[in-house]
Design a protein around this motif. Structure first.
Motif, PDB file in Angstrom:
ATOM      1  N   ASP A 140       0.593  -1.527   0.174  1.00 43.54           N
ATOM      2  CA  ASP A 140      -0.004   0.031   0.283  1.00 43.54           C
ATOM      3  C   ASP A 140       1.094   1.315  -0.351  1.00 43.54           C
ATOM      4  O   ASP A 140       0.628   2.000  -0.776  1.00 43.54           O
ATOM      5  N   ARG A 159       1.477   4.351  -2.735  1.00 48.66           N
ATOM      6  CA  ARG A 159       1.494   5.601  -2.786  1.00 48.66           C
ATOM      7  C   ARG A 159       2.424   6.328  -3.611  1.00 48.66           C
ATOM      8  O   ARG A 159       2.310   7.581  -3.892  1.00 48.66           O
ATOM      9  N   SER A 212       2.188   6.358  -7.121  1.00 51.58           N
ATOM     10  CA  SER A 212       1.838   6.623  -8.391  1.00 51.58           C
ATOM     11  C   SER A 212       1.564   7.903  -9.305  1.00 51.58           C
ATOM     12  O   SER A 212       0.745   7.625 -10.194  1.00 51.58           O
TER      13      SER A 212
END
Length: 265
Positions: free
Chosen positions: A82, A86, A89
């Motif tokens: 996760d 991020r 991204s």
């Protein structure tokens, strides 16, 4: 005296997921030259498709993403995955999959190169080379990087003196090797039967850490995680005192890395 336990390696590799922020802050990144050599030795063309095993917090993924490659990053830890999604991204050609490499299915896709930074040794030995070859096109490249701190004649004396703390608290020494004794594992690629034309490049550089950053790094080490909690806490307190006694409150161990690039048969 506390001994380091014989913890399950499958358990140990999962412990990196505890604190992605700490891992990202403390783990060293290889010099740019290593990435330049990786690209050249693997013969990566613009837009090449890569799969990275154990991408962690994307510290090695980022320099490759910045070169425009399409990357599938495989990361066992959900929290690490996760965090890395991020972080990366801004790069739409990067996909992060939360899975072990052993259980991940490429769904028939083949890649130009498979990359593993300090993660190849965590793969099940029965699948390590076989599945790596399975996900690569014929002639594709397997690029493996191993990194560790090393001893040498000009090594930071404070870092060298930390062994006294390990012996006093844990009754053992932190595993260290001399820079001249770093093993060359090129033959393992050839003898697997899946790869040939192995190239190896060696690198060495000093890294300066503040005392808190160095302890953050140690807290992400699987070796230190195997110590009893009380032993680890006491050890870290002694290390903190020793480094803090230096005026600049820093420590500068030497890192060595070996890059292997092999061609799929």
């Amino acid at each position: 005296m506390s001994e380091v336990g014989d913890a399950d390696p499958h358990f140990l590799r999962a412990t990196f997921d505890d604190s992605p922020e700490l891992y990202d802050r403390s783990r060293p990144v290889p010099p740019q030259l290593l990435f330049d050599d990786l690209v050249a030795l693997a013969g990566l063309e613009p837009g090449a498709r890569l799969v990275e095993v154990g991408c962690g917090t994307g510290q090695a993924t980022l320099p490759l993403a910045e070169r425009g490659y399409e990357i599938v990053g495989i990361e066992l830890g959900e929290s690490l995955a996760d965090f890395t999604r991020r972080k990366l991204s801004p790069f739409p050609r990067v996909t992060i999959v939360a899975s072990s490499f052993e259980e991940w299915s490429p769904a028939g896709e083949l890649f130009d190169a498979m990359i593993a930074f300090n993660s190849f040794h965590w793969i099940d030995p029965e699948l390590r080379f076989a599945k790596s070859a399975q996900v690569l096109r014929k002639g594709g490249a397997l690029a493996v990087v191993g990194m560790r701190f090393v001893v040498h004649d000009e090594a930071d004396p404070v870092w060298m003196a930390l062994q006294q703390d390990y012996e006093a608290v844990a009754g053992l020494c932190e595993p260290r090797v001399h820079s001249d004794d770093v093993k060359d594992r090129s033959a393992e690629f050839e003898t697997s039967g899946y790869f040939r034309n192995v190239s190896a490049r060696h690198y060495r550089w000093d890294i300066t850490f503040g005392v808190d950053d160095y302890l953050a790094l140690l807290s992400t080490s699987s070796w230190h995680r195997r110590l009893d909690d009380d032993v680890r806490r006491t050890l870290f307190e002694r290390i903190h005192r020793r480094i803090s006694a230096r005026a600049e409150r820093t420590i500068a161990p030497t890192m060595a890395a070996v890059l292997y690039v092999a061609q799929r048969v």
